[in-house]
Design a protein around this motif. Structure first.
Motif, PDB file in Angstrom:
ATOM      1  N   ALA A  96      -7.962  25.470  -9.053  1.00 56.09           N
ATOM      2  CA  ALA A  96      -9.356  25.043  -9.140  1.00 56.09           C
ATOM      3  C   ALA A  96      -9.868  24.566  -7.787  1.00 56.09           C
ATOM      4  O   ALA A  96     -10.983  24.909  -7.367  1.00 56.09           O
ATOM      5  N   ALA A  97      -9.037  23.794  -7.061  1.00 53.73           N
ATOM      6  CA  ALA A  97      -9.438  23.287  -5.748  1.00 53.73           C
ATOM      7  C   ALA A  97      -9.624  24.426  -4.756  1.00 53.73           C
ATOM      8  O   ALA A  97     -10.576  24.430  -3.958  1.00 53.73           O
ATOM      9  N   ASN A  98      -8.718  25.401  -4.787  1.00 51.02           N
ATOM     10  CA  ASN A  98      -8.849  26.561  -3.901  1.00 51.02           C
ATOM     11  C   ASN A  98     -10.151  27.306  -4.158  1.00 51.02           C
ATOM     12  O   ASN A  98     -10.837  27.744  -3.212  1.00 51.02           O
ATOM     13  N   TYR A  99     -10.487  27.458  -5.407  1.00 53.42           N
ATOM     14  CA  TYR A  99     -11.727  28.158  -5.765  1.00 53.42           C
ATOM     15  C   TYR A  99     -12.945  27.403  -5.243  1.00 53.42           C
ATOM     16  O   TYR A  99     -13.891  28.009  -4.723  1.00 53.42           O
ATOM     17  N   ILE A 100     -12.919  26.075  -5.352  1.00 47.53           N
ATOM     18  CA  ILE A 100     -14.057  25.268  -4.915  1.00 47.53           C
ATOM     19  C   ILE A 100     -14.264  25.372  -3.406  1.00 47.53           C
ATOM     20  O   ILE A 100     -15.387  25.579  -2.931  1.00 47.53           O
ATOM     21  N   THR A 112     -15.691  28.871  -2.630  1.00 46.19           N
ATOM     22  CA  THR A 112     -17.002  29.249  -3.169  1.00 46.19           C
ATOM     23  C   THR A 112     -18.060  28.159  -3.027  1.00 46.19           C
ATOM     24  O   THR A 112     -19.247  28.433  -3.171  1.00 46.19           O
ATOM     25  N   MET A 113     -17.629  26.912  -2.778  1.00 49.29           N
ATOM     26  CA  MET A 113     -18.568  25.799  -2.605  1.00 49.29           C
ATOM     27  C   MET A 113     -18.240  25.061  -1.306  1.00 49.29           C
ATOM     28  O   MET A 113     -17.910  23.874  -1.319  1.00 49.29           O
ATOM     29  N   THR A 133     -16.424  18.752  -0.175  1.00 46.74           N
ATOM     30  CA  THR A 133     -15.653  19.751   0.558  1.00 46.74           C
ATOM     31  C   THR A 133     -15.915  19.552   2.045  1.00 46.74           C
ATOM     32  O   THR A 133     -17.074  19.468   2.467  1.00 46.74           O
ATOM     33  N   LEU A 134     -14.853  19.472   2.835  1.00 47.15           N
ATOM     34  CA  LEU A 134     -14.980  19.199   4.267  1.00 47.15           C
ATOM     35  C   LEU A 134     -14.368  20.317   5.093  1.00 47.15           C
ATOM     36  O   LEU A 134     -13.320  20.857   4.723  1.00 47.15           O
ATOM     37  N   ASP A 135     -15.029  20.636   6.216  1.00 48.80           N
ATOM     38  CA  ASP A 135     -14.435  21.571   7.170  1.00 48.80           C
ATOM     39  C   ASP A 135     -14.181  20.887   8.506  1.00 48.80           C
ATOM     40  O   ASP A 135     -13.814  21.523   9.489  1.00 48.80           O
ATOM     41  N   ARG A 169     -10.292  23.880   5.114  1.00 51.10           N
ATOM     42  CA  ARG A 169     -11.149  22.940   4.412  1.00 51.10           C
ATOM     43  C   ARG A 169     -10.308  22.055   3.501  1.00 51.10           C
ATOM     44  O   ARG A 169      -9.178  22.386   3.174  1.00 51.10           O
ATOM     45  N   CYS A 170     -10.891  20.937   3.112  1.00 53.78           N
ATOM     46  CA  CYS A 170     -10.212  20.082   2.142  1.00 53.78           C
ATOM     47  C   CYS A 170     -11.207  19.664   1.069  1.00 53.78           C
ATOM     48  O   CYS A 170     -12.431  19.668   1.287  1.00 53.78           O
ATOM     49  N   LEU A 171     -10.675  19.327  -0.074  1.00 52.99           N
ATOM     50  CA  LEU A 171     -11.469  18.840  -1.208  1.00 52.99           C
ATOM     51  C   LEU A 171     -11.051  17.406  -1.473  1.00 52.99           C
ATOM     52  O   LEU A 171      -9.913  17.147  -1.865  1.00 52.99           O
ATOM     53  N   LEU A 172     -11.968  16.468  -1.258  1.00 52.16           N
ATOM     54  CA  LEU A 172     -11.679  15.044  -1.320  1.00 52.16           C
ATOM     55  C   LEU A 172     -12.453  14.372  -2.442  1.00 52.16           C
ATOM     56  O   LEU A 172     -13.646  14.608  -2.607  1.00 52.16           O
ATOM     57  N   LEU A 173     -11.763  13.496  -3.170  1.00 53.80           N
ATOM     58  CA  LEU A 173     -12.392  12.654  -4.182  1.00 53.80           C
ATOM     59  C   LEU A 173     -12.222  11.193  -3.793  1.00 53.80           C
ATOM     60  O   LEU A 173     -11.115  10.782  -3.414  1.00 53.80           O
TER      61      LEU A 173
END
Length: 225
Positions: free
Chosen positions: A53-57, A60-61, A118-120, A215-219
């Protein structure tokens, strides 16, 4: 004759000593209430469905930035509204809702400030402390938060103490030491400067530098009024 330590000196010594508590059980998150602790890390093995799910986000986002005030009751719906109600996103929505519930229960909160992004590039590349009571952070994809042991930090180099130099031109470490870093999936509680009794002892941390095209997905979860 036994030496007598004044209450003021005892408080000062307590503030000079902070430790990290790290383990594989979620129950240890309650140790954030210990006066001698400014970070607790629940090291968990992130499920493959969350990785997917994180990879998809992040693919795509790439500009995902959402900040909301949520309750344990509506967190799932709020996240689903952002990510979409799909079979792929359901495990991630469930996991975030679970963390909101744990966070609110732990601190007796009715609601929490939720940020999913999402961060780059590094969001906060300089070592710093947060002016909050406590913050939950977890990274679902990519490089995770870096932090420093309390006893090795030269706090005079934080914030304005760097005299305008860039993050790469100053060092807040008192001596040569490795920078600690969370792993993907870790759930960490970072005690800040506004935690009662933790003044000048907030956890010193930063966002990691990201490699090109990564990129990373952070909460993050925060106290909410």
């Amino acid at each position: 004759m036994k030496a007598v330590t004044s209450p003021l000196r005892e408080i000062t010594l307590q503030r000079q000593s902070r430790q990290a508590i790290i383990g594989s059980q979620a129950e240890l998150l309650t140790d954030i209430y210990r006066d001698d602790t400014n970070i607790v890390v629940w090291q968990r093995r992130i499920a493959e469905e969350l990785i997917q799910a994180a990879n998809y986000i992040v693919e795509t986002m790439p500009r995902l930035q959402t900040s909301r005030t949520v309750t344990p009751e509506n967190a799932h719906a709020a996240v689903s509204d952002v990510l979409g109600a799909s079979h792929l996103m359901e495990p991630l929505c469930n996991d975030i809702a679970r963390l909101v519930d744990m966070f609110c229960c732990l601190f007796d909160l009715k609601r929490s400030g939720l940020r999913l992004i999402t961060l780059d590039r590094a969001m906060c590349p300089r070592f710093h402390v947060d002016r909050v009571p406590c913050r939950l952070v977890t990274t679902y994809q990519g490089e995770a938060t870096q932090w420093l042991p309390h006893h090795l930090v030269d706090r005079s180099k934080l914030g304005a103490g760097n005299q305008g130099k860039s993050a790469e031109c100053y060092d807040v470490l008192k001596e040569a030491a490795e920078i600690n870093q969370l792993s993907r999936g870790d759930v960490a509680l970072l005690k800040g400067e506004l935690w009662q009794g933790n003044e000048n002892a907030g956890l010193v941390h930063r966002s990691p530098q990201l490699e090109c095209n990564s990129r990373c997905l952070l909460l993050t979860l925060d106290f909410a009024n």
